[in-house]
Design a protein around this motif. Structure first.
Motif, PDB file in Angstrom:
ATOM      1  N   ALA A 146      31.552 -43.480  96.127  1.00 21.27           N
ATOM      2  CA  ALA A 146      31.511 -44.471  95.052  1.00 21.27           C
ATOM      3  C   ALA A 146      30.496 -45.554  95.363  1.00 21.27           C
ATOM      4  N   PHE A 147      30.391 -45.909  96.656  1.00 18.21           N
ATOM      5  CA  PHE A 147      29.450 -46.957  97.046  1.00 18.21           C
ATOM      6  C   PHE A 147      28.006 -46.484  96.946  1.00 18.21           C
ATOM      7  N   ILE A 148      27.782 -45.172  97.007  1.00 10.15           N
ATOM      8  CA  ILE A 148      26.434 -44.659  96.751  1.00 10.15           C
ATOM      9  C   ILE A 148      26.063 -44.906  95.290  1.00 10.15           C
ATOM     10  N   THR A 149      26.973 -44.545  94.383  1.00  8.33           N
ATOM     11  CA  THR A 149      26.738 -44.777  92.952  1.00  8.33           C
ATOM     12  C   THR A 149      26.540 -46.252  92.670  1.00  8.33           C
ATOM     13  N   TRP A 150      27.363 -47.100  93.281  1.00  7.68           N
ATOM     14  CA  TRP A 150      27.261 -48.535  93.018  1.00  7.68           C
ATOM     15  C   TRP A 150      25.975 -49.132  93.580  1.00  7.68           C
ATOM     16  N   ARG A 151      25.510 -48.618  94.714  1.00  9.54           N
ATOM     17  CA  ARG A 151      24.224 -49.112  95.230  1.00  9.54           C
ATOM     18  C   ARG A 151      23.082 -48.659  94.325  1.00  9.54           C
ATOM     19  N   ILE A 194      31.237 -52.574 109.899  1.00  5.96           N
ATOM     20  CA  ILE A 194      29.960 -52.198 110.513  1.00  5.96           C
ATOM     21  C   ILE A 194      28.811 -52.642 109.612  1.00  5.96           C
ATOM     22  N   GLY A 195      28.974 -52.413 108.316  1.00  8.31           N
ATOM     23  CA  GLY A 195      27.963 -52.867 107.363  1.00  8.31           C
ATOM     24  C   GLY A 195      27.823 -54.371 107.356  1.00  8.31           C
ATOM     25  N   LEU A 196      28.943 -55.087 107.417  1.00  2.25           N
ATOM     26  CA  LEU A 196      28.899 -56.547 107.430  1.00  2.25           C
ATOM     27  C   LEU A 196      28.258 -57.071 108.715  1.00  2.25           C
ATOM     28  N   PHE A 197      28.521 -56.401 109.844  1.00  3.45           N
ATOM     29  CA  PHE A 197      27.878 -56.781 111.108  1.00  3.45           C
ATOM     30  C   PHE A 197      26.360 -56.666 110.993  1.00  3.45           C
ATOM     31  N   LEU A 198      25.888 -55.530 110.448  1.00  8.72           N
ATOM     32  CA  LEU A 198      24.448 -55.336 110.294  1.00  8.72           C
ATOM     33  C   LEU A 198      23.857 -56.311 109.288  1.00  8.72           C
ATOM     34  N   ASN A 199      24.623 -56.643 108.280  1.00  8.08           N
ATOM     35  CA  ASN A 199      24.147 -57.595 107.280  1.00  8.08           C
ATOM     36  C   ASN A 199      23.885 -58.959 107.899  1.00  8.08           C
ATOM     37  N   MET A 200      24.749 -59.373 108.794  1.00  3.00           N
ATOM     38  CA  MET A 200      24.584 -60.653 109.481  1.00  3.00           C
ATOM     39  C   MET A 200      23.518 -60.567 110.570  1.00  3.00           C
ATOM     40  N   TYR A 201      23.465 -59.444 111.252  1.00  2.70           N
ATOM     41  CA  TYR A 201      22.559 -59.298 112.409  1.00  2.70           C
ATOM     42  C   TYR A 201      21.107 -59.138 111.974  1.00  2.70           C
ATOM     43  N   LYS A 224      14.261 -54.988 104.617  1.00  2.10           N
ATOM     44  CA  LYS A 224      13.288 -53.910 104.481  1.00  2.10           C
ATOM     45  C   LYS A 224      13.326 -52.963 105.681  1.00  2.10           C
ATOM     46  N   GLN A 225      14.153 -53.306 106.673  1.00  2.00           N
ATOM     47  CA  GLN A 225      14.281 -52.448 107.848  1.00  2.00           C
ATOM     48  C   GLN A 225      15.129 -51.220 107.506  1.00  2.00           C
ATOM     49  N   TRP A 226      14.903 -50.134 108.271  1.00  2.07           N
ATOM     50  CA  TRP A 226      15.546 -48.859 107.987  1.00  2.07           C
ATOM     51  C   TRP A 226      16.627 -48.547 109.007  1.00  2.07           C
ATOM     52  N   ILE A 227      17.648 -47.826 108.525  1.00  2.00           N
ATOM     53  CA  ILE A 227      18.697 -47.313 109.391  1.00  2.00           C
ATOM     54  C   ILE A 227      18.902 -45.836 109.070  1.00  2.00           C
ATOM     55  N   LEU A 228      19.087 -45.030 110.103  1.00  4.03           N
ATOM     56  CA  LEU A 228      19.402 -43.611 109.927  1.00  4.03           C
ATOM     57  C   LEU A 228      20.862 -43.405 110.286  1.00  4.03           C
ATOM     58  N   ILE A 273      28.390 -48.381 104.739  1.00 11.03           N
ATOM     59  CA  ILE A 273      27.533 -49.131 105.664  1.00 11.03           C
ATOM     60  C   ILE A 273      26.208 -49.532 105.022  1.00 11.03           C
ATOM     61  N   PRO A 274      25.488 -48.635 104.346  1.00  6.53           N
ATOM     62  CA  PRO A 274      24.285 -49.085 103.639  1.00  6.53           C
ATOM     63  C   PRO A 274      24.590 -50.126 102.560  1.00  6.53           C
ATOM     64  N   TYR A 275      25.705 -49.927 101.839  1.00  5.07           N
ATOM     65  CA  TYR A 275      26.050 -50.850 100.756  1.00  5.07           C
ATOM     66  C   TYR A 275      26.259 -52.264 101.282  1.00  5.07           C
ATOM     67  N   PHE A 276      27.019 -52.402 102.356  1.00  2.00           N
ATOM     68  CA  PHE A 276      27.355 -53.739 102.848  1.00  2.00           C
ATOM     69  C   PHE A 276      26.313 -54.297 103.817  1.00  2.00           C
ATOM     70  N   SER A 277      25.450 -53.455 104.360  1.00  2.00           N
ATOM     71  CA  SER A 277      24.386 -53.956 105.237  1.00  2.00           C
ATOM     72  C   SER A 277      23.161 -54.381 104.450  1.00  2.00           C
ATOM     73  N   GLY A 278      22.914 -53.693 103.330  1.00  2.52           N
ATOM     74  CA  GLY A 278      21.738 -54.000 102.527  1.00  2.52           C
ATOM     75  C   GLY A 278      20.456 -53.403 103.074  1.00  2.52           C
ATOM     76  N   LEU A 279      20.532 -52.612 104.144  1.00  5.16           N
ATOM     77  CA  LEU A 279      19.340 -52.061 104.776  1.00  5.16           C
ATOM     78  C   LEU A 279      18.847 -50.816 104.030  1.00  5.16           C
TER      79      LEU A 279
END
Length: 496
Positions: A34-39, A371-378, A383-387, A394-400
């Motif tokens: 669902a978070f893929i669709t929402w992103r 985990i997403g929130l940690f990356l969002n703050m860190y 524009k940086q990438w994560i694999l 995690i992508p949704y809440f990190s924004g990466l």
């Protein structure tokens, strides 16, 4: 009670069932996809492009219509507040869909009301309603097509609704095809307005994919086929079916390879269906549609090695419909039958789903989201990438920007899979040099350890065991009874 009030009983049941089910929102059990669709919807809002990473077009979501619905909910309620209203809409639409189904199959208002309520609290019904996927809208559209198009014979419905249904999910061609075949066999004639609707629907879905994305089939289908493709012998196919049918055909997942519970329920569903169609009533037309569709979709998706739970939600509940009707229409000891159904099936299934949702909600919302929130703050540079894998929370809440291992949200990795499938992840890392890697495994072990040790450092270890505590002792027992989540290691690229 007056006759007019009796007629309104199904409507009251819709309202009551929809409200009663909303307590599941408290579990925060929302499906990863669902978070893929929402992103994707938010990417459309921010960049004006249906994609996942900036202005790159990609059909990362399986559903186009739900992307647009999610877009408007983001636009109206804002990115921080749209989820609950959207889940409420899904719940209401699914419950209205069950009202249409009740009208198709039952006459007595009391029977309809009880059917709507019991049907709505089956585990797949709960998941369709509140897990954030597109199936609430889809179930509403499919049941509305049957009710208004084939029972009320509204020609405009036969033309428009197939377009909406196919624009929601392209695999609904199975449902529309079964409806067409049963209708032709039953009525000995072709409804050309429905044929026209099917042509419009397929043309619209394929044309949109082609002219917008430059592809015929959704990228999600291509990516999954490429990533999960394996060649099986007939014996392996049969063994695969034996190992998986029980957890996808029935409503209750059980450990082990043998699921006798599912066999018993499947046989009872079949017996109830046979009993009902022997009565030779007009509703048999709709019973044949829903039962043939449910069996066909299950068989097709299992044969294609599709092990994602949500593909089976609608077939699971439709296969159970004859059981509910059989019990409600018993002439002798009906109250005994109904009480037995509620006590020995509905309530245990509801308890099972409640425990499952609480545990899974903890593993997804409390753990994976953190985990997403940690990356969002860190990482402030979005524009940086994560694999990583999967590409939901995690992508949704990190924004990466995100490369997922399957290729749902990034097509470039699919090219690496085609070139060298055994080494495609390492090749992608070497070529793309993402700043972050999130892995289930310890990348500093194994055959590629030297490269990872040289170019990346371990930034954080995320362990599900650290998220199994709660001040509420009942919740803590549930978390530990059914721990949900996977351990992760997060790596950051060493500066050159």
């Amino acid at each position: 009670m007056s006759e007019n009030n009796n007629k309104n009983l199904p409507l009251y049941a819709v309202i009551f069932a929809a409200i009663a089910k909303l307590y599941f929102l408290l579990t925060h059990h929302i499906q990863e996809d669902a978070f893929i669709t929402w992103r994707v919807a938010q990417n459309l809002l921010d960049y004006g492009v249906i994609g996942f990473n900036g202005d790159t077009k990609i059909s990362a979501s399986t559903t186009h219509l739900y992307v647009f619905v999610s877009y408007f909910f983001n636009l109206i309620f804002g990115k921080e507040n749209f989820i609950e209203p959207l889940l409420i809409l899904n719940t209401v639409l699914f419950t209205i869909g069950s009202l249409f189904l009740a009208h198709l199959l039952l006459k007595n208002p009391w029977h309809k009301a009880i059917f709507i309520f019991l049907f709505g609290f089956l585990p797949p019904s709960i998941k369709i309603s509140v897990l954030g996927m597109e199936y609430g809208i889809l179930f509403f559209l499919e049941m509305a097509l049957l009710y208004y198009g084939f029972k009320k014979e509204k020609k405009w419905v036969l033309i428009i609704f197939p377009v909406l249904i196919l624009f929601t999910r392209i695999d609904t061609v199975i449902f529309l095809g079964i409806v067409f075949l049963v209708d032709v066999f039953w009525n000995k004639k072709v409804k050309w307005s429905y044929v026209l609707g099917g042509i419009f629907g397929i043309s619209a879905a394929l044309a949109f994919n082609w002219f917008y994305f430059g592809e015929i089939v959704n990228n999600t289908i291509v990516a999954k086929k490429l990533a999960y493709d394996r060649i099986y012998t007939l014996h392996q196919d049969l063994e695969y079916f034996r190992l998986n049918y029980g957890n996808l055909w029935g409503m209750l997942k059980m450990p082990g390879e043998f699921n006798p519970f599912t066999i018993v329920i499947a046989l009872f569903e079949l017996l109830c269906f046979i009993f009902l169609i022997r009565q030779r009533e007009k509703r048999n037309y709709f019973l044949w549609i829903i039962f043939l569709f449910a069996w066909t979709k299950q068989i097709i998706f299992l044969s294609q090695k599709s092990l994602f739970d949500w593909y089976y939600w609608v077939p699971q509940i439709l296969l159970f419909v004859p059981v509910l009707i059989f019990v409600l229409e018993q002439k002798v000891k009906r109250n005994w039958w109904l009480a037995s159904l509620i006590i020995f099936y509905i309530l245990p299934m509801l308890a099972f789903q409640t425990i499952h949702s609480i545990a899974t909600g903890n593993g997804e919302w409390n753990y994976r989201r953190s985990i997403g929130l940690f990356l969002n703050m860190y990482e402030k540079d979005k524009k940086q990438w994560i694999l990583l894998e999967p590409a939901g929370y995690i992508p949704y809440f990190s924004g990466l920007k995100t490369i997922d291992e399957v290729g749902l949200v990034d097509k470039q990795i699919q090219e690496e899979i085609k070139k060298d499938k055994p080494n495609y992840l390492l090749n992608t890392v070497k070529k793309r040099k993402p700043k972050y890697l999130l892995s289930y495994n310890n990348l500093f072990e194994g055959k590629n350890r030297f490269y990872y040790q040289t170019h990346y450092k371990l930034l954080n270890e995320f362990r599900i065991k650290n998220h199994l505590q709660s001040d509420n002792k009942i919740l803590e027992k549930i978390y530990k009874l059914k721990p949900s989540g996977t351990d992760y290691n997060l790596y950051e690229k060493i500066k050159d």
